[in-house]
Structure formats: C-alpha cells, structure tokens
Design a protein around this motif. Structure first.
Motif, mmCIF file in Angstrom:
data_model
loop_
_atom_site.group_PDB
_atom_site.id
_atom_site.type_symbol
_atom_site.label_atom_id
_atom_site.label_comp_id
_atom_site.label_asym_id
_atom_site.label_seq_id
_atom_site.Cartn_x
_atom_site.Cartn_y
_atom_site.Cartn_z
ATOM 1 N N ILE A 241 46.185 35.908 42.107
ATOM 2 C CA ILE A 241 46.216 35.173 40.780
ATOM 3 C C ILE A 241 46.892 35.855 39.737
ATOM 4 C CG2 ILE A 241 44.542 34.816 38.931
ATOM 5 C CD1 ILE A 241 42.241 34.276 40.731
ATOM 6 N N ALA A 242 47.260 37.360 39.848
ATOM 7 C CA ALA A 242 48.048 37.751 39.081
ATOM 8 C C ALA A 242 49.659 37.405 39.480
ATOM 9 C CB ALA A 242 48.013 39.572 39.247
ATOM 10 N N LEU A 243 49.923 37.215 40.502
ATOM 11 C CA LEU A 243 51.336 36.693 41.280
ATOM 12 C C LEU A 243 51.580 35.541 40.504
ATOM 13 C CD1 LEU A 243 51.233 38.109 44.730
ATOM 14 C CD2 LEU A 243 52.446 38.876 42.816
ATOM 15 N N LYS A 244 50.549 34.583 40.827
ATOM 16 C CA LYS A 244 50.735 33.184 40.204
ATOM 17 C C LYS A 244 51.042 32.831 38.865
ATOM 18 C CE LYS A 244 50.767 28.689 40.350
ATOM 19 N NZ LYS A 244 51.745 27.807 40.893
ATOM 20 N N LYS A 245 49.964 34.124 37.987
ATOM 21 C CA LYS A 245 50.148 34.024 36.579
ATOM 22 C C LYS A 245 51.660 34.369 36.136
ATOM 23 C CE LYS A 245 47.792 33.519 32.698
ATOM 24 N NZ LYS A 245 47.029 32.096 32.325
ATOM 25 N N HIS A 246 52.140 35.432 36.871
ATOM 26 C CA HIS A 246 53.504 35.881 36.580
ATOM 27 C C HIS A 246 54.718 35.323 37.095
ATOM 28 C CE1 HIS A 246 51.043 39.147 34.898
ATOM 29 N NE2 HIS A 246 51.961 39.414 34.104
ATOM 30 N N GLY B 258 29.399 42.367 35.168
ATOM 31 C CA GLY B 258 30.050 41.078 35.921
ATOM 32 C C GLY B 258 31.631 40.608 35.537
ATOM 33 N N ARG B 259 32.442 41.800 35.092
ATOM 34 C CA ARG B 259 33.723 41.296 35.023
ATOM 35 C C ARG B 259 34.792 42.612 34.996
ATOM 36 N NH1 ARG B 259 35.495 42.944 30.108
ATOM 37 N NH2 ARG B 259 34.375 43.448 28.322
ATOM 38 N N THR B 260 35.920 42.446 35.237
ATOM 39 C CA THR B 260 36.813 43.738 35.065
ATOM 40 C C THR B 260 38.089 43.133 34.687
ATOM 41 O OG1 THR B 260 37.700 45.774 36.286
ATOM 42 C CG2 THR B 260 37.410 43.681 37.270
ATOM 43 N N GLU B 261 39.039 43.984 34.416
ATOM 44 C CA GLU B 261 40.491 43.493 33.934
ATOM 45 C C GLU B 261 41.454 44.224 35.198
ATOM 46 O OE1 GLU B 261 42.101 44.616 30.211
ATOM 47 O OE2 GLU B 261 40.341 43.614 29.165
ATOM 48 N N PHE B 262 42.371 43.409 35.525
ATOM 49 C CA PHE B 262 43.424 43.687 36.493
ATOM 50 C C PHE B 262 44.642 42.994 36.090
ATOM 51 C CE2 PHE B 262 45.989 42.552 40.287
ATOM 52 C CZ PHE B 262 45.988 43.782 40.933
ATOM 53 N N TYR B 263 45.774 43.951 36.019
ATOM 54 C CA TYR B 263 47.017 43.281 35.619
ATOM 55 C C TYR B 263 47.093 42.698 34.249
ATOM 56 C CZ TYR B 263 51.784 43.546 37.031
ATOM 57 O OH TYR B 263 53.481 43.925 37.146
ATOM 58 N N GLY B 264 46.151 43.126 33.173
ATOM 59 C CA GLY B 264 46.130 42.304 31.877
ATOM 60 C C GLY B 264 45.356 41.158 32.112
ATOM 61 N N LEU B 265 44.814 40.655 33.226
ATOM 62 C CA LEU B 265 43.697 39.670 33.114
ATOM 63 C C LEU B 265 42.471 39.643 33.579
ATOM 64 C CD1 LEU B 265 46.237 37.499 35.721
ATOM 65 C CD2 LEU B 265 46.143 37.262 33.177
ATOM 66 N N LYS B 266 41.635 38.993 33.194
ATOM 67 C CA LYS B 266 39.993 39.153 33.059
ATOM 68 C C LYS B 266 39.689 38.528 34.638
ATOM 69 C CE LYS B 266 38.926 39.296 28.458
ATOM 70 N NZ LYS B 266 38.916 41.082 28.453
ATOM 71 N N PHE B 267 38.766 39.209 35.284
ATOM 72 C CA PHE B 267 38.182 38.766 36.434
ATOM 73 C C PHE B 267 36.745 38.828 36.397
ATOM 74 C CE2 PHE B 267 42.581 39.093 37.658
ATOM 75 C CZ PHE B 267 43.007 38.564 38.374
ATOM 76 N N LYS B 268 36.065 37.861 37.276
ATOM 77 C CA LYS B 268 34.698 37.971 37.211
ATOM 78 C C LYS B 268 34.617 38.883 38.813
ATOM 79 C CE LYS B 268 33.354 33.663 35.638
ATOM 80 N NZ LYS B 268 32.635 32.222 35.831
ATOM 81 N N VAL B 269 33.481 39.948 38.763
ATOM 82 C CA VAL B 269 33.336 40.616 39.895
ATOM 83 C C VAL B 269 31.775 40.644 40.074
ATOM 84 C CG1 VAL B 269 35.259 42.035 39.969
ATOM 85 C CG2 VAL B 269 33.421 42.737 38.607
ATOM 86 N N ASN B 270 31.524 40.864 41.465
ATOM 87 C CA ASN B 270 30.232 40.734 41.819
ATOM 88 C C ASN B 270 30.044 41.413 43.261
ATOM 89 O OD1 ASN B 270 30.630 38.877 44.229
ATOM 90 N ND2 ASN B 270 30.458 37.353 42.186
#
Length: 297
Positions: free
Chosen positions: A143-148, A76-88
């Motif tokens: 989300i990755a863009l907003k985080k950075h 139920g999860r993965t990583e993208f650009y150093g961040l954790k994401f829920k996936v389904n």
C-alpha cells in the motif's frame, strides 16, 4: 482526574514492563487516540480535568497495556510511512525498519538506477511498473508503494485469509488499488502470467532459538506464523521466493528482502548460488544488516 495525574498513573502501572520514555510515548499515543491531543496539546492542557468518557477509554487502554498487549492492537491502528493502517492479532505490527525497505525501493524507482550490468540504466519511474509483495500481512509495504507510485500495478500475496482481509481494509482506508491474492509461496497454486519489475518480501525470519531475545509482548500477541522459522531451515522462505523470482521477474528485475540481521552472509550466498547479480546489503537505522537487493540476470 487531571491529565498530569493520569500520566503519573501510567508511569506507576507500566514501570515493570517499559522504561520511562516508552511509557510517556504510549501515554501520548493514547491521548491522541482518545482526545486527539498531540504532545503540545498535552503540555498546554496537562492541568485540565479529563472528561469521564475519555477517562474510561484511557483507563481501558492502560489496563490492556498492563497485560502486555501492544497499544497498536488495543487502539486497532498504527502508522507506517506516513499512512494509517488497521492492525489486529492476525497481522504483524509494521516496524520502522520496514519503512526503510520501502524508502529504498522508492529511491530505486524514482531515480535513475543502475541495474546489474553497469552499461544498462533503468528509470522505473518512466514506465508502468509491476510490483509483487510476498507475505503482505497488513499490506503496509504494498500500500505504501502504491500510494507513492500511483501508476504502478501492485499485487500482494499472503497465505492468511484473515491477514488479507485486514490488508484489503487498509487498501480502502488509504484509497489505493492493490490486487490481493491468497496463496502459499512455499507451494503456490496461482498462475502469475505477468512478469514483475520488482518483487519484495519481508517473510518470517526469526529462528526458534532466537525466541528468548524477543520482547514478551511480541511473543504473546503477534502471529507466530508471520515471525518464526525452524532452526534447521531458517532461509526456507527466502529460497522459495528467490526461485519464484527467477521465474517471474523480468530480466534485470529487482528482488528486495528484509532479512534476519544474523543471516546476512547466508542470504547473500544463497542468492549468489542461484545466479542473482549485483547483490547489495544495506544496514538499518540501528546499524544492523537488514535489507538486501538482488538483480535477476
């Protein structure tokens, strides 16, 4: 059962679906999810007995993998650009190539970037930037863009309410404020009063006749509406988004696409005919034509 014995079991049960290195990688992801073990922890503790509750979870993951379900959907999860994401199953699993697209955008924002006209220089990091992500799915790009770029205003559009629900959860998970909008870019109903500095999209781009080249796990599990387009209109989303960008980008605004590696020339030609300038094609880590940047005149 010892960890080393469980590793062998994973190899035996999954050998028909994956090669040895892939199976080891999947096993290590499972260990991290269940036991919070990194690779070093496994090497140091491979002879230890697995607790019964953990063994049950690891066996259930193995059963899912043996059925062809991607491990990201199982846990139920993965990583993208150093961040954790829920996936389904309502969203695509974010790919490493898309991380490269995010990196390119951040490079353009965080350094002095030359716009379509060589005499004009724009440093997007020196002002508030408005960004729109079209076809956001899990929300990974937005989300990755907003985080950075915490000062940026980031909006994200998707036609799927289920995908947007997952994206909103991911926004909360990563503690960022992104505005999520349900809309169909092929027939959009929302009004977009703000002019954007950047529009980015990783839309569906795999042609129907390219399905045989796809991994069976992807075909059986990931949402087809987020993957495939007809052979007759392979650029349908790119054309619609380019038209949208001509109306909603600021002058010298930037349009970023992830593209079908087999349709680079066609995508460039389409953007050129619509009047975009300074069109740039970038290769991904595998040397495939994967990303395009174009400037609104």
């Amino acid at each position: 059962m010892k960890l080393t014995e469980l590793a062998i079991l994973y190899q035996e049960k999954l050998s028909a679906l994956y090669d040895e290195d892939e199976i080891q990688s999947l096993f290590l992801i499972a260990l991290e999810d269940v036991l919070n073990y990194k690779k070093t922890d496994y090497i140091l503790n491979k002879q230890e007995l697995v607790p019964d509750t953990a063994l049950l979870k690891l066996n259930n993951i193995l059963l899912g993998l043996a059925k062809g379900t991607p491990i990201q959907y199982i846990i139920g999860r993965t990583e993208f650009y150093g961040l954790k994401f829920k996936v389904n199953s309502s969203v695509l699993i974010p790919r490493p190539e898309t991380e490269e697209l995010v990196k390119w955008i951040l490079e353009r924002c965080q350094s002095t970037a030359v716009s379509g006209q060589d005499s004009q220089v724009v440093n997007l990091n020196s002002k508030v930037v408005n960004i729109l992500d079209i076809g956001t799915g899990s929300g990974c790009i937005a989300i990755a863009l907003k985080k950075h770029l915490p000062k940026a205003y980031v909006s994200a559009v998707d036609v799927s309410s289920a995908a947007l629900s997952t994206a909103k959860d991911n926004g909360i998970l990563n503690e960022v404020g992104v505005s999520f909008i349900e809309d169909d870019i092929l027939d959009y109903k929302e009004t977009y009063p703000v002019k954007f500095d950047i529009i980015v999209s990783n839309p569906p781009y795999i042609k129907e006749d390219e399905k045989p080249e796809m991994h069976e796990n992807v075909l059986a599990n990931e949402p087809h509406t987020a993957l495939f387009v007809s052979n007759e209109k392979p650029l349908i989303f790119y054309e619609a988004i380019a038209d949208f960008a001509l109306l909603h980008l600021k002058k010298d605004g930037q349009l970023f696409f992830e593209i079908n590696a087999n349709l680079g020339r066609e995508t460039i030609r389409m953007l050129d005919l619509k009047g975009f300038t300074d069109i740039r094609l970038r290769l991904d880590m595998q040397g495939k034509e994967r990303m395009i940047l174009a400037i609104k005149p």
